[in-house]
Each structure stands twice: as structure tokens, then as C-alpha cells.
Design a protein around this motif. Structure first.
Motif, short mmCIF file in Angstrom:
data_model
loop_
_atom_site.label_atom_id
_atom_site.label_comp_id
_atom_site.label_asym_id
_atom_site.label_seq_id
_atom_site.Cartn_x
_atom_site.Cartn_y
_atom_site.Cartn_z
N SER A 13 0.84 -1.19 0.00
CA SER A 13 0.00 0.00 0.00
C SER A 13 0.88 1.24 0.00
O SER A 13 2.08 1.17 0.22
CB SER A 13 -0.92 0.00 1.22
OG SER A 13 -0.15 0.11 2.41
N ARG A 14 0.26 2.37 -0.22
CA ARG A 14 0.98 3.64 -0.18
C ARG A 14 0.74 4.29 1.17
O ARG A 14 -0.30 4.11 1.78
CB ARG A 14 0.46 4.57 -1.28
CG ARG A 14 0.75 4.02 -2.67
CD ARG A 14 0.22 4.92 -3.73
NE ARG A 14 0.94 6.20 -3.67
CZ ARG A 14 0.71 7.20 -4.49
NH1 ARG A 14 -0.19 7.09 -5.41
NH2 ARG A 14 1.39 8.32 -4.39
N HIS A 16 -0.35 7.15 3.54
CA HIS A 16 -1.30 8.26 3.46
C HIS A 16 -1.30 8.99 4.78
O HIS A 16 -1.75 8.43 5.79
CB HIS A 16 -2.71 7.76 3.14
CG HIS A 16 -2.84 7.14 1.80
ND1 HIS A 16 -2.73 7.85 0.63
CD2 HIS A 16 -3.03 5.86 1.42
CE1 HIS A 16 -2.87 7.03 -0.41
NE2 HIS A 16 -3.05 5.82 0.05
N GLY A 17 -0.81 10.22 4.80
CA GLY A 17 -0.77 11.00 6.03
C GLY A 17 0.03 10.28 7.10
O GLY A 17 1.16 9.87 6.86
N THR A 19 -0.47 7.33 8.15
CA THR A 19 -0.53 5.89 7.94
C THR A 19 0.69 5.43 7.15
O THR A 19 0.96 5.95 6.07
CB THR A 19 -1.81 5.50 7.17
OG1 THR A 19 -2.93 6.00 7.88
CG2 THR A 19 -1.92 4.00 7.03
N SER A 46 -8.25 -2.45 1.82
CA SER A 46 -7.41 -1.37 1.29
C SER A 46 -7.12 -1.63 -0.18
O SER A 46 -7.30 -2.73 -0.68
CB SER A 46 -6.07 -1.34 2.02
OG SER A 46 -6.25 -1.08 3.37
#
Length: 72
Positions: A13-14, A16-17, A19, A46
């Protein structure tokens, strides 16, 4: 008697903020060569990019705990 096995691929996953990027599990319904590099829905819900270079379960510390549980 039909024996059905489920195959999983590793997907990243990438971030994000706040996360962090994690490794996730994706249930394969197609040949792995057809999903390499594609974004797929993971077991935990996700979106992550499938990497056929990695095998599931990934030998890393940054693995999604929900995917680990659901892929058992």
C-alpha cells in the motif's frame, strides 16, 4: 472430491498522512502475471499494488495485521 486452495499475493500500500505503507494480502482469482503491478482490493479492504516479486506471507515487520489474520 474437489479440493480448493486459495492463493494469495503480496501487495504494497501507499503511505497516506500518518498511515505507514504496509504489506497486504490479495486473494488471487487470476494468474499472477495478470495482476502484477495492478492495484487490487486487499483482504482488509485497502487498495494496494500487487507485487509478484514477493510471496505471501511477507517476511517483513510492516505487514497488515488484519490481512495476516484473514489469510490464515
Amino acid at each position: 472430491m474437489i479440493v480448493q486452495t486459495t492463493a494469495f499475493a503480496a501487495a504494497r500500500s501507499r503511505a497516506h498522512g500518518p498511515t505507514a505503507a504496509l504489506w497486504h494480502a490479495v486473494e488471487l482469482h487470476r494468474h499472477p502475471s495478470e495482476v502484477d503491478g495492478a492495484c487490487e482490493l486487499t483482504l482488509c479492504g485497502s487498495l494496494a499494488r500487487v507485487s509478484t516479486d514477493e510471496t505471501w506471507p511477507v517476511a517483513a515487520r510492516d505487514v497488515c495485521p488484519a490481512c495476516l489474520t484473514l489469510a490464515r
